[in-house]
Scaffold this motif. Structure first.
Motif, PDB file in Angstrom:
ATOM      1  N   SER A  70      25.586  31.569   2.909  1.00 38.38           N
ATOM      2  CA  SER A  70      23.985  31.804   2.906  1.00 38.38           C
ATOM      3  C   SER A  70      23.391  32.300   4.142  1.00 38.38           C
ATOM      4  CB  SER A  70      23.235  30.292   2.494  1.00 38.38           C
ATOM      5  OG  SER A  70      21.948  30.508   2.466  1.00 38.38           O
ATOM      6  N   LEU A  71      23.609  31.567   5.349  1.00 36.58           N
ATOM      7  CA  LEU A  71      23.112  31.917   6.642  1.00 36.58           C
ATOM      8  C   LEU A  71      23.834  33.361   6.972  1.00 36.58           C
ATOM      9  CD1 LEU A  71      22.600  28.766   8.653  1.00 36.58           C
ATOM     10  CD2 LEU A  71      20.939  30.062   7.310  1.00 36.58           C
ATOM     11  N   ARG A  72      23.083  34.282   7.504  1.00 39.40           N
ATOM     12  CA  ARG A  72      23.622  35.495   8.046  1.00 39.40           C
ATOM     13  C   ARG A  72      23.212  35.823   9.554  1.00 39.40           C
ATOM     14  NH1 ARG A  72      20.950  39.363   6.184  1.00 39.40           N
ATOM     15  NH2 ARG A  72      22.599  40.886   5.728  1.00 39.40           N
ATOM     16  N   SER A  73      23.526  36.975   9.993  1.00 41.62           N
ATOM     17  CA  SER A  73      22.948  37.598  11.031  1.00 41.62           C
ATOM     18  C   SER A  73      23.420  36.866  12.437  1.00 41.62           C
ATOM     19  CB  SER A  73      21.515  37.917  11.125  1.00 41.62           C
ATOM     20  OG  SER A  73      21.202  38.820  10.074  1.00 41.62           O
ATOM     21  N   PHE A  74      24.470  35.984  12.549  1.00 43.32           N
ATOM     22  CA  PHE A  74      24.831  35.308  13.697  1.00 43.32           C
ATOM     23  C   PHE A  74      25.200  36.684  14.796  1.00 43.32           C
ATOM     24  CE2 PHE A  74      26.037  32.029  10.482  1.00 43.32           C
ATOM     25  CZ  PHE A  74      25.121  30.956  11.135  1.00 43.32           C
TER      26      PHE A  74
END
Length: 329
Positions: free
Chosen positions: A94-98
């Motif tokens: 779900s989380l992105r753009s690390f």
């Protein structure tokens, strides 16, 4: 349903009162005066490459600060001795753009080695994502340290599910001394970005175990979502969280009033509670008031601190390797 642990939150609030007083605008004016400019430049380039980066980076602040304060614990990769927060139920797939934060950190390190924490970079980058998306600007308070560990368990316990209802969200936010207005305003971060079919398939086909779709959904909108997210389809297909997913505005609230909210946790703010409904209605009519409340909520969110020892990481994905004379404060 997630379970609340008031004693944990009470401890966090005590630490917040202490730690937030040490945060201040212009913290890097002597040690890295170009820090905020560098962060915004990198964010601008990232958003040109991938417009979804704005929403993704903004989400990182929420998911970091809610779990033991704004300490960049979310950014730590797993190790053989620690299960980090990236694999938590609300974060995995779900989380992105690390990698955007990695890019920002590399640019800041090149200019000012060892000066700027990853926790502060997250705060600055989230602010810039809002500004570059057409939203309000504000002065961020800085001076955070990076955590020395992360907690998968804490993230799973604390972070709300897309299925959460308004009553649960009110209780959760109140545990952090965040008001109903803060809750609704900060939910307005969904003015930009997309969500996965995985997060809404229950709304379309089995709301609350009824075997039927959510009744609080515009029929035309539901038909569109049925086509986007068919039962048994690819749960990673994404849909816009509001009708203007690249523009930070108050369209999100207009959509909720028209029962076109993508996530259950969004639509419930209008359809599931009288107190939150009034705020949603107000923000749907007054974008300026939404912007003002959003800024206030983001500042409060950024004040959440654990008060635990920390450091300034060289790499946001891992704690610094011990060296002679190394210590943390």
């Amino acid at each position: 349903m997630h379970q609340l642990y008031p004693f944990v939150f009470s401890f966090l609030l005590v630490q917040t009162a202490i730690a937030s007083s040490q945060l201040q605008p212009g913290f890097y004016s002597q040690t890295c005066p170009e820090a905020e400019l560098i962060v915004r430049q990198v964010m601008r380039r990232a958003m040109i490459r991938e417009p979804r980066s704005a929403a993704s980076v903004m989400r990182l602040q929420f998911h970091d600060c809610f779990v033991n304060g704004c300490d960049a614990s979310l950014l730590l990769d797993d190790t053989p001795y620690m299960d980090g927060e990236k694999q938590a139920l609300s974060n995995i797939n779900s989380l992105r753009s690390f990698e955007v934060i990695d890019e920002v950190k590399e640019a800041v390190e090149s200019a000012c080695p060892g000066a700027v924490s990853c926790a502060d970079i997250l705060i600055m980058a989230a602010r810039d994502a809002v500004v570059l998306g057409g939203g309000p600007n504000w002065e961020v308070k800085l001076g955070r340290k990076d955590s020395l560990t992360a907690s998968l368990e804490d993230s799973n316990r604390i972070m709300p599910s897309p299925r959460a209802n308004a009553s649960y969200l009110i209780e959760l936010f109140n545990s952090y001394n965040l008001s109903i207005t803060d809750l609704v305003a900060l939910s307005g971060s969904h003015s930009i970005g997309k969500g996965r079919c995985f997060s809404i398939v229950f709304r379309l086909y089995n709301q609350s175990g009824t075997g039927h779709p959510d009744l609080n959904m515009d029929p035309v909108y539901r038909e569109m979502l049925d086509r986007l997210c068919p039962l048994g389809g690819d749960g990673n297909v994404t849909g816009a969280l509001d009708a203007t997913p690249r523009l930070f505005d108050n369209q999100y609230f207009k959509d909720l009033v028209n029962e076109r909210g993508f996530l259950n946790s969004d639509q419930t703010l209008y359809s599931g509670n009288d107190q939150t409904r009034k705020v949603v209605q107000h923000f749907s009519r007054n974008q300026e008031d939404f912007f003002s409340a959003f800024v206030e909520g983001m500042v409060k969110l950024g004040d959440l601190q654990s008060g635990q020892a920390g450091e300034i990481r060289k790499n946001c994905r891992e704690v610094n390797k011990p060296t002679p004379g190394h210590f943390v404060i």
